[in-house]
Motif scaffolding. Structure first.
Motif, PDB file in Angstrom:
ATOM      1  N   PRO A  67       1.103  -1.541  -0.114  1.00  0.00           N
ATOM      2  CA  PRO A  67      -0.279   0.373  -0.016  1.00  0.00           C
ATOM      3  C   PRO A  67       0.670   1.264  -0.022  1.00  0.00           C
ATOM      4  CG  PRO A  67      -0.727  -0.989   1.866  1.00  0.00           C
ATOM      5  CD  PRO A  67       0.409  -2.241   1.181  1.00  0.00           C
ATOM      6  N   VAL A  68       1.657   1.158   0.880  1.00  0.00           N
ATOM      7  CA  VAL A  68       2.667   2.295   0.869  1.00  0.00           C
ATOM      8  C   VAL A  68       3.104   2.883  -0.089  1.00  0.00           C
ATOM      9  CG1 VAL A  68       4.534   3.500   1.918  1.00  0.00           C
ATOM     10  CG2 VAL A  68       3.287   2.278   3.186  1.00  0.00           C
ATOM     11  N   PRO A  69       4.403   1.802  -0.650  1.00  0.00           N
ATOM     12  CA  PRO A  69       4.634   2.231  -2.436  1.00  0.00           C
ATOM     13  C   PRO A  69       3.404   2.485  -3.811  1.00  0.00           C
ATOM     14  CG  PRO A  69       5.395   0.779  -2.155  1.00  0.00           C
ATOM     15  CD  PRO A  69       4.448   0.878  -0.758  1.00  0.00           C
ATOM     16  N   ALA A  70       2.595   1.898  -3.014  1.00  0.00           N
ATOM     17  CA  ALA A  70       1.184   2.190  -4.379  1.00  0.00           C
ATOM     18  C   ALA A  70       0.295   3.591  -3.773  1.00  0.00           C
ATOM     19  CB  ALA A  70       0.023   1.384  -3.779  1.00  0.00           C
ATOM     20  N   GLY A  71       0.549   4.253  -2.804  1.00  0.00           N
ATOM     21  CA  GLY A  71      -0.091   5.231  -2.438  1.00  0.00           C
ATOM     22  C   GLY A  71       0.792   6.007  -2.958  1.00  0.00           C
ATOM     23  N   LEU A  72       2.220   5.966  -2.784  1.00  0.00           N
ATOM     24  CA  LEU A  72       2.992   7.179  -3.300  1.00  0.00           C
ATOM     25  C   LEU A  72       3.598   6.899  -4.738  1.00  0.00           C
ATOM     26  CD1 LEU A  72       6.469   6.086  -1.119  1.00  0.00           C
ATOM     27  CD2 LEU A  72       5.383   8.553  -0.896  1.00  0.00           C
ATOM     28  N   GLU A  73       3.347   6.361  -5.192  1.00  0.00           N
ATOM     29  CA  GLU A  73       2.727   6.262  -6.131  1.00  0.00           C
ATOM     30  C   GLU A  73       1.809   6.823  -7.602  1.00  0.00           C
ATOM     31  OE1 GLU A  73       3.435   3.043  -9.059  1.00  0.00           O
ATOM     32  OE2 GLU A  73       5.429   2.476  -8.282  1.00  0.00           O
ATOM     33  N   LEU A  74       0.340   7.264  -6.252  1.00  0.00           N
ATOM     34  CA  LEU A  74      -0.330   7.710  -6.727  1.00  0.00           C
ATOM     35  C   LEU A  74      -0.126   9.467  -7.095  1.00  0.00           C
ATOM     36  CD1 LEU A  74      -3.099   5.703  -5.523  1.00  0.00           C
ATOM     37  CD2 LEU A  74      -2.480   5.193  -7.859  1.00  0.00           C
ATOM     38  N   THR A  75       1.046   9.566  -6.477  1.00  0.00           N
ATOM     39  CA  THR A  75       0.921  11.170  -6.158  1.00  0.00           C
ATOM     40  C   THR A  75       2.273  11.442  -7.359  1.00  0.00           C
ATOM     41  OG1 THR A  75       2.504  11.125  -4.423  1.00  0.00           O
ATOM     42  CG2 THR A  75       0.399  11.311  -3.624  1.00  0.00           C
ATOM     43  N   GLN A  76       2.933  10.495  -7.979  1.00  0.00           N
ATOM     44  CA  GLN A  76       3.385  10.426  -8.902  1.00  0.00           C
ATOM     45  C   GLN A  76       3.549  10.637 -10.099  1.00  0.00           C
ATOM     46  OE1 GLN A  76       6.718   8.402  -6.907  1.00  0.00           O
ATOM     47  NE2 GLN A  76       7.082   9.252  -4.935  1.00  0.00           N
ATOM     48  N   CYS A  77       4.002  10.653 -10.569  1.00  0.00           N
ATOM     49  CA  CYS A  77       4.168  10.153 -12.499  1.00  0.00           C
ATOM     50  C   CYS A  77       3.417   8.794 -12.326  1.00  0.00           C
ATOM     51  CB  CYS A  77       5.105  10.201 -13.348  1.00  0.00           C
ATOM     52  SG  CYS A  77       4.873   9.987 -14.708  1.00  0.00           S
ATOM     53  N   ASP A  78       1.977   8.434 -12.435  1.00  0.00           N
ATOM     54  CA  ASP A  78       0.958   7.498 -12.812  1.00  0.00           C
ATOM     55  C   ASP A  78       0.730   7.184 -13.924  1.00  0.00           C
ATOM     56  OD1 ASP A  78      -0.736   5.218 -12.376  1.00  0.00           O
ATOM     57  OD2 ASP A  78      -2.522   6.431 -10.814  1.00  0.00           O
ATOM     58  N   LEU A  79       1.075   5.469 -14.091  1.00  0.00           N
ATOM     59  CA  LEU A  79       1.379   5.460 -16.174  1.00  0.00           C
ATOM     60  C   LEU A  79       0.322   4.014 -15.241  1.00  0.00           C
ATOM     61  CD1 LEU A  79       5.049   5.298 -16.802  1.00  0.00           C
ATOM     62  CD2 LEU A  79       3.195   7.522 -16.643  1.00  0.00           C
ATOM     63  N   THR A  80      -0.434   3.735 -14.529  1.00  0.00           N
ATOM     64  CA  THR A  80      -1.464   2.432 -14.635  1.00  0.00           C
ATOM     65  C   THR A  80      -2.308   2.608 -15.730  1.00  0.00           C
ATOM     66  OG1 THR A  80      -2.312   3.916 -12.467  1.00  0.00           O
ATOM     67  CG2 THR A  80      -0.587   2.522 -12.041  1.00  0.00           C
ATOM     68  N   ARG A  81      -2.900   4.279 -16.412  1.00  0.00           N
ATOM     69  CA  ARG A  81      -3.816   3.919 -17.200  1.00  0.00           C
ATOM     70  C   ARG A  81      -3.545   3.804 -18.218  1.00  0.00           C
ATOM     71  NH1 ARG A  81      -5.115   7.378 -12.450  1.00  0.00           N
ATOM     72  NH2 ARG A  81      -6.881   6.584 -12.243  1.00  0.00           N
ATOM     73  N   ALA A  82      -2.138   4.064 -18.784  1.00  0.00           N
ATOM     74  CA  ALA A  82      -1.786   4.004 -20.386  1.00  0.00           C
ATOM     75  C   ALA A  82      -1.391   2.923 -20.851  1.00  0.00           C
ATOM     76  CB  ALA A  82      -0.931   4.678 -20.201  1.00  0.00           C
ATOM     77  N   ARG A  83      -2.423   2.599 -21.791  1.00  0.00           N
ATOM     78  CA  ARG A  83      -2.379   1.702 -22.919  1.00  0.00           C
ATOM     79  C   ARG A  83      -1.338   1.519 -23.802  1.00  0.00           C
ATOM     80  NH1 ARG A  83      -3.474   0.331 -18.552  1.00  0.00           N
ATOM     81  NH2 ARG A  83      -5.197  -0.395 -17.325  1.00  0.00           N
ATOM     82  N   THR A  84      -0.465   2.099 -24.145  1.00  0.00           N
ATOM     83  CA  THR A  84       0.320   2.265 -25.329  1.00  0.00           C
ATOM     84  C   THR A  84       1.116   2.625 -24.648  1.00  0.00           C
ATOM     85  OG1 THR A  84      -0.302   4.144 -26.458  1.00  0.00           O
ATOM     86  CG2 THR A  84      -2.309   2.236 -26.972  1.00  0.00           C
ATOM     87  N   ALA A  85       2.530   3.115 -26.668  1.00  0.00           N
ATOM     88  CA  ALA A  85       3.624   3.604 -26.145  1.00  0.00           C
ATOM     89  C   ALA A  85       3.778   4.904 -25.941  1.00  0.00           C
ATOM     90  CB  ALA A  85       4.398   3.490 -27.091  1.00  0.00           C
ATOM     91  N   GLU A  86       1.647   5.239 -26.983  1.00  0.00           N
ATOM     92  CA  GLU A  86       2.494   6.843 -26.838  1.00  0.00           C
ATOM     93  C   GLU A  86       1.241   7.509 -26.097  1.00  0.00           C
ATOM     94  OE1 GLU A  86       2.811   5.011 -30.417  1.00  0.00           O
ATOM     95  OE2 GLU A  86       1.500   4.257 -29.676  1.00  0.00           O
ATOM     96  N   GLU A  87       0.133   6.995 -25.637  1.00  0.00           N
ATOM     97  CA  GLU A  87      -0.220   6.987 -23.980  1.00  0.00           C
ATOM     98  C   GLU A  87       0.668   6.959 -22.494  1.00  0.00           C
ATOM     99  OE1 GLU A  87      -3.820   4.584 -23.377  1.00  0.00           O
ATOM    100  OE2 GLU A  87      -5.319   5.552 -25.160  1.00  0.00           O
ATOM    101  N   THR A  88       1.599   6.435 -23.329  1.00  0.00           N
ATOM    102  CA  THR A  88       2.518   6.619 -21.927  1.00  0.00           C
ATOM    103  C   THR A  88       3.785   7.746 -22.028  1.00  0.00           C
ATOM    104  OG1 THR A  88       3.117   4.245 -21.550  1.00  0.00           O
ATOM    105  CG2 THR A  88       4.675   5.011 -21.154  1.00  0.00           C
ATOM    106  N   ILE A  89       4.048   7.946 -23.395  1.00  0.00           N
ATOM    107  CA  ILE A  89       4.992   8.676 -23.395  1.00  0.00           C
ATOM    108  C   ILE A  89       4.632  10.293 -23.030  1.00  0.00           C
ATOM    109  CG2 ILE A  89       6.351  10.075 -24.952  1.00  0.00           C
ATOM    110  CD1 ILE A  89       7.691   7.813 -23.899  1.00  0.00           C
ATOM    111  N   ALA A  90       2.888  10.448 -23.608  1.00  0.00           N
ATOM    112  CA  ALA A  90       1.984  12.033 -23.373  1.00  0.00           C
ATOM    113  C   ALA A  90       1.883  11.388 -21.828  1.00  0.00           C
ATOM    114  CB  ALA A  90       1.006  11.194 -24.251  1.00  0.00           C
ATOM    115  N   ALA A  91       1.967  10.905 -21.625  1.00  0.00           N
ATOM    116  CA  ALA A  91       1.958  10.786 -19.674  1.00  0.00           C
ATOM    117  C   ALA A  91       2.860  11.487 -18.674  1.00  0.00           C
ATOM    118  CB  ALA A  91       1.480   9.814 -18.907  1.00  0.00           C
TER     119      ALA A  91
END
Length: 543
Positions: A67-91
Motif C-alpha cells: 500500500p505505501v509504494p502504491a500510495g506514493l505512486e498515486l501522487t507521482q507520475c502514475d502510468l497505470t492507465r496508459a495502454r500504448t507507448a504513445e499514451e505512456t510517453i504523453a503521460a
C-alpha cells in the motif's frame, strides 16, 4: 443487551452458506447471526442497516499487497492507465511539464506490452524529458525505465557489468538501452530522492482509504524493509498504529535481505518486537526467491524458450541460494515466524516447498502458516504438496487471464507444456490446499471483486474470451472464501474472515448479491459499506 448495529433484510454469507438474513453487532464483535429472531436485539439506540437484498459478508483481506509504494505512486507520475507507448510517453511529458520543480521524475506503473519486447528505450523517454533524470518502475516492479540523464548520473555505460541479481538491457551496439531488470534497478533507484516520513504516512492513509472503499479490512504488506529504492513503510505503520489512524488490521512481512544470510535473523527478531503495536504486527518474513516470467527471471526447472521455440541457456534467477534456504526457513519457523515466499516459477515453488518440508521435519508441526505467493508456474508434481505440508497457496487471480503480457511475453517463452501449468487454482483447491488471495497492488488492481471475477471466469472483467485454462476456474463461493477466510488464516487473524457470533465485526456490504447474477457480471459488483470492528470506515454515496 441491545445491539449497537443490526443488519437485516438481505442474505448473509456465513461459513454454512447464505442461510442467515440478520446480524447483530455489539461493540467490536458479532453477537448474533440468524433470521427474524435477531431483530429482538434492536433497541432505541441500535443503528439498523437495511440490506435490501444486498449481500453481507466478511471483510475482504489482501494477503499480498504494497500500500505505501502504491500510495506514493498515486501522487507521482502514475502510468497505470496508459495502454500504448504513445499514451505512456504523453503521460510522462504531461507530468514533467506540470511539475517543473521536481528534480527527478519518478512514479511508474507502465505496461510492458505497450513496448516491443517489453523493454522501452531511453530515447523514447528522452523525447519526453531530456533535461531531468527519470526513473519509472514498470507495472510488476521488477524492471525500471530510465532516460539518458539518469544513466549518466548513475555512471552506467557499455562497460558496466550486470549485477549478480539483475540485468542491464543493451542495444545492438552494447550500449545501455534504457531498461533495468531486477537488481540492476538499484543502480539508478538508489539516487532518487527518498520520501519523507510524512510522505509515507500520507501515502499509507491514502491507500487505506482506497482499500476500505474496496471492502478490504485487513492485509499483509508483502515488503516491510528497503528494496531496490523502495521506501521502508515501517515508520508509517508504527505512527498510524500509535495514533489510531490505522483502521485496518495489518501484518507486515519483514524483508529478507537476499544479499545476506542467517546473520540477519536476530535483527528480524528485534524488528518484530519493536514494530508490533496495536493493529500492526510484524510476525512474517518475506523471502523473494525469483523474478517474473515476462523478463525471463522467474526461476524455472527447465530453460526458457526463444522466439523460435528452441531451448535457451536461461532458467531464470534464484535470488536466495536453494541449498541455504531450508536452513533459513527452519530457523525462522523455530522462532515462530511465518515465511511469506515470492515464488513465481516452478523451480522457485519447489525450492519453497522443499524448505517448508525441511522445517517441518526439523521442528515438527507448527502454526506458522507459511504461504507461497504468485504461483504462476507450478509443476504438477508439486500441487499436492501444499496440503500435505500445510503451505497456503497465496494467489493473485487477476493475472490468470489472456492479455498481451501473457500472450506475447509469457506463453511463447514457456512453451505449450508449461503454459498449461499456470495459476492452477482449481487443481490446488481440489488437492486440499488452502487458498488465500491478494493483489500485489500497485502491480495490479487491489479490487477483490475484479480478482474474484477472473478466478471464476478466467477472463478479464469486461472481456469476452477466450477463457484462459477453463479447467482451473473455481466457483464463486471458493473465490470469496480465498479473499476472506483464506486470507484471514494466512494473516493469523482468526477472529476475522467469517460471519459468526463471537467474531470481530469486520464486514462488507455489496451493492447486490453476486450469487444472483451471471458469472460474467460478477466484476460489475461494487462495495456499498465497509466496517472494521463494527465501525463504518467506508460508505458509498448511494449506500
Amino acid at each position: 443487551m441491545h445491539a449497537d448495529l443490526l443488519f437485516t433484510g438481505g442474505p448473509v454469507l456465513t461459513p454454512e452458506g447464505r442461510t442467515a438474513t440478520a446480524v447483530a453487532v455489539t461493540g467490536d464483535r458479532i453477537t448474533a447471526v440468524g433470521r427474524a429472531e435477531v431483530h429482538d436485539l434492536a433497541g432505541p439506540d441500535t443503528h439498523v442497516v437495511d440490506l435490501a437484498g444486498r449481500l453481507l459478508l466478511p471483510g475482504f483481506q489482501d494477503a499480498h499487497v504494497h500500500p505505501v509504494p502504491a500510495g506514493l505512486e498515486l501522487t507521482q507520475c502514475d502510468l497505470t492507465r496508459a495502454r500504448t507507448a504513445e499514451e505512456t510517453i504523453a503521460a510522462v511529458r504531461a507530468y514533467a511539464d506540470a511539475h517543473p520543480e521536481r528534480e527527478w521524475i519518478t512514479g511508474g506503473g507502465w505496461s510492458m506490452e505497450a513496448f516491443e519486447g517489453g523493454t522501452p528505450t531511453k530515447e523514447l523517454l528522452d523525447s519526453a524529458v531530456p533535461d531531468r533524470p527519470v526513473y519509472l518502475p514498470n507495472r510488476d516492479h521488477h524492471g525500471a525505465w530510465v532516460n539518458s540523464r539518469a544513466l549518466r548520473l548513475a555512471g552506467i555505460t557499455r562497460d558496466t557489468l550486470d549485477p549478480a541479481d539483475g540485468r542491464i538491457e543493451r542495444d545492438a551496439s552494447g550500449e545501455p538501452a534504457g531498461t533495468l531488470q531486477e537488481g540492476a534497478m538499484q543502480l539508478v533507484g538508489r539516487l532518487t530522492p527518498p520520501a519523507t516520513p510524512a510522505d509515507r504516512l500520507a501515502a499509507l492513509l491514502h491507500a487505506q482509504r482506497h482499500l476500505h472503499a474496496l471492502g478490504i479490512t485487513a492485509w499483509q504488506d508483502a515488503l516491510v524493509g528497503e528494496f531496490l529504492g523502495m521506501d521502508d513503510p515501517s515508520d508509517a505503520y508504527l505512527a498510524a498504529a500509535r495514533d489510531g489512524s490505522l483502521t485496518a488490521r495489518v501484518v507486515g512481512a519483514l524483508w529478507w535481505d537476499r544479499e545476506r544470510g542467517a546473520e540477519q535473523i536476530p535483527e528480524l527478531v528485534e524488528r518484530r518486537a519493536r514494530l508490533s503495536h496495536g493493529r500492526f504486527s510484524a510476525g512474517s518474513v518475506k523471502l523473494m526467491l525469483d523474478g517474473v516470467a515476462e523478463t525471463g527471471t522467474a526461476a524455472l526447472l527447465d530453460p526458457y524458450l526463444d522466439k523460435c521455440g528452441c531451448a535457451t541457456a536461461n532458467r531464470g534467477t534464484s535470488f536466495i541460494d536453494a541449498k541455504q534456504l531450508p536452513s533459513y526457513v527452519t530457523e525462522l519457523d523455530a522462532l515462530g515466524f511465518q515465511c511469506h515466499f515470492h515464488a513465481l516459477g516452478d523451480r522457485a515453488v519447489r525450492d519453497a516447498l522443499d524448505a517448508v518440508e525441511a522445517a517441518r521435519a526439523a521442528n515438527g508441526p507448527s502454526d506458522t502458516r507459511p504461504h507461497l505467493a504468485h504461483l504462476q508456474v507450478v509443476h504438477p508434481d508439486d500441487v499436492a504438496r501444499f496440503a500435505r505440508l500445510g503451505a497456503v497457496a497465496n494467489i493473485q487471480p487477476l493475472w490468470a487471464a489472456h492479455e498481451p503480457q501473457m500472450d506475447e511475453l509469457t506463453i511463447p517463452f514457456l512453451g505449450p507444456e508449461r503454459a498449461v501449468w499456470q495459476y492452477p487454482f482449481a487443481s490446488l483447491l481440489h488437492s486440499g490446499a488452502r487458498l488465500a488471495a491478494g493483489s500485489d497492488w500497485p502491480v495490479s488492481s487491489p479490487d477483490p471483486l475484479q480478482g474474484i471475477h477472473v478466478a471464476v471466469n478466467r477472463v478479464e472483467p469486461g472481456g469476452t474470451g477466450p477463457v484462459f485454462l477453463p479447467g482451473e476456474r473455481v466457483d464463486l463461493a471458493a473465490a470469496l472464501t480465498a479473499y476472506t477466510a483464506g486470507s484471514a488464516y494466512a494473516n493469523h487473524l482468526d477472529d476475522t474472515g467469517r460471519v459468526a457470533a463471537g467474531a470481530l465485526a469486520d464486514l462488507v456490504v455489496l451493492d447486490r448479491d453476486p450469487f444472483d447474477v451471471p458469472p460474467e457480471e460478477i466484476g460489475t459488483t461494487r462495495v456499498a459499506l465497509t466496517y472494521v470492528g463494527g465501525e463504518e470506515v467506508y460508505a458509498a454515496q448511494e449506500a
